[in-house]
Design an enzyme around this catalytic site. Sequence first.
Site, PDB file in Angstrom:
ATOM      1  N   LYS A  12       0.836  -1.202   0.000  1.00  0.00           N
ATOM      2  CA  LYS A  12       0.000   0.000   0.000  1.00  0.00           C
ATOM      3  C   LYS A  12       0.877   1.260   0.000  1.00  0.00           C
ATOM      4  CE  LYS A  12      -3.713  -2.433   2.441  1.00  0.00           C
ATOM      5  NZ  LYS A  12      -4.633  -2.406   3.610  1.00  0.00           N
ATOM      6  N   TYR A  52     -12.016  -2.713  -3.289  1.00  0.00           N
ATOM      7  CA  TYR A  52     -12.572  -2.712  -1.939  1.00  0.00           C
ATOM      8  C   TYR A  52     -14.098  -2.683  -1.933  1.00  0.00           C
ATOM      9  CZ  TYR A  52      -8.006  -2.251   0.315  1.00  0.00           C
ATOM     10  OH  TYR A  52      -6.731  -2.476   0.782  1.00  0.00           O
ATOM     11  N   ASN A 115      -1.664  -0.286   7.224  1.00  0.00           N
ATOM     12  CA  ASN A 115      -1.100  -1.581   7.626  1.00  0.00           C
ATOM     13  C   ASN A 115      -0.255  -2.212   6.522  1.00  0.00           C
ATOM     14  OD1 ASN A 115      -3.065  -2.330   5.885  1.00  0.00           O
ATOM     15  ND2 ASN A 115      -4.328  -3.430   7.354  1.00  0.00           N
ATOM     16  N   HIS A 118      -1.749  -5.601   1.383  1.00  0.00           N
ATOM     17  CA  HIS A 118      -2.989  -6.351   1.152  1.00  0.00           C
ATOM     18  C   HIS A 118      -2.651  -7.738   0.637  1.00  0.00           C
ATOM     19  CE1 HIS A 118      -6.908  -7.493  -0.465  1.00  0.00           C
ATOM     20  NE2 HIS A 118      -6.236  -7.936  -1.519  1.00  0.00           N
ATOM     21  N   GLU A 129      -9.172 -10.189  -7.965  1.00  0.00           N
ATOM     22  CA  GLU A 129      -8.170  -9.127  -7.786  1.00  0.00           C
ATOM     23  C   GLU A 129      -7.050  -9.213  -8.838  1.00  0.00           C
ATOM     24  OE1 GLU A 129      -9.058  -8.834  -2.983  1.00  0.00           O
ATOM     25  OE2 GLU A 129      -7.155  -9.694  -3.638  1.00  0.00           O
TER      26      GLU A 129
END
Length: 151
Positions: A12, A52, A115, A118, A129
């Site tokens: 990310k 998402y 975080n 993914h 995805e």
Amino acid sequence: MGDMQTTYIMIKPDGVQRGLVGEILARFENKGLRLVGLQQVIPSNEVAEAHYAVHKERPFYPGLIKFITSGPVIAMAWRGVEAIKVSRNLIGPTNGRDASPGTIRGDLAMDIGHNLIHGSDSEDTAKYELNLWFPDGISDWKRDIEDQIYE
Ligand code: IDP
Ligand code: MG
């Protein structure tokens, strides 16, 4: 032996901004997973929202889309036996403060939203995805040392 799988993994924007791309990549490489796709991209709103979509109704969704489109991400495809589960174990639980040391989030992250990374959570989401982030497909390759990784 379990199923050979390909999973979608994404560093990310916080991971790129913090200069942790090499550190995170190494976790997957060292584990024995095989890198079959890699691209740096600034996600469009359209792709981020599709990625998402399952979280659309959650209160954190607008902030999550803003975050994920805020800068470059590293989109990756990693292949291996039970690669989806193996990768989720490397990554650790969502909240970095709860994640155990030894995991990527446990070692490197302090937050639930920021975080670092993914990873697909099932075969269906991996397929979805990978199609979304690698619309031109993924080309596989034969690793010469494969029989050192798997018995
Ligand atoms: P996962 O990435 O561990 O699979 P999910 O529950 O699928 O976690 O949530 C997707 C992403 O949404 C998380 O990685 C995190 O960036 C963000 N997120 C999840 N829950 C929260 C929250 O309560 N506050 C802020 N961001 C969240
Ligand atoms: Mg998830």
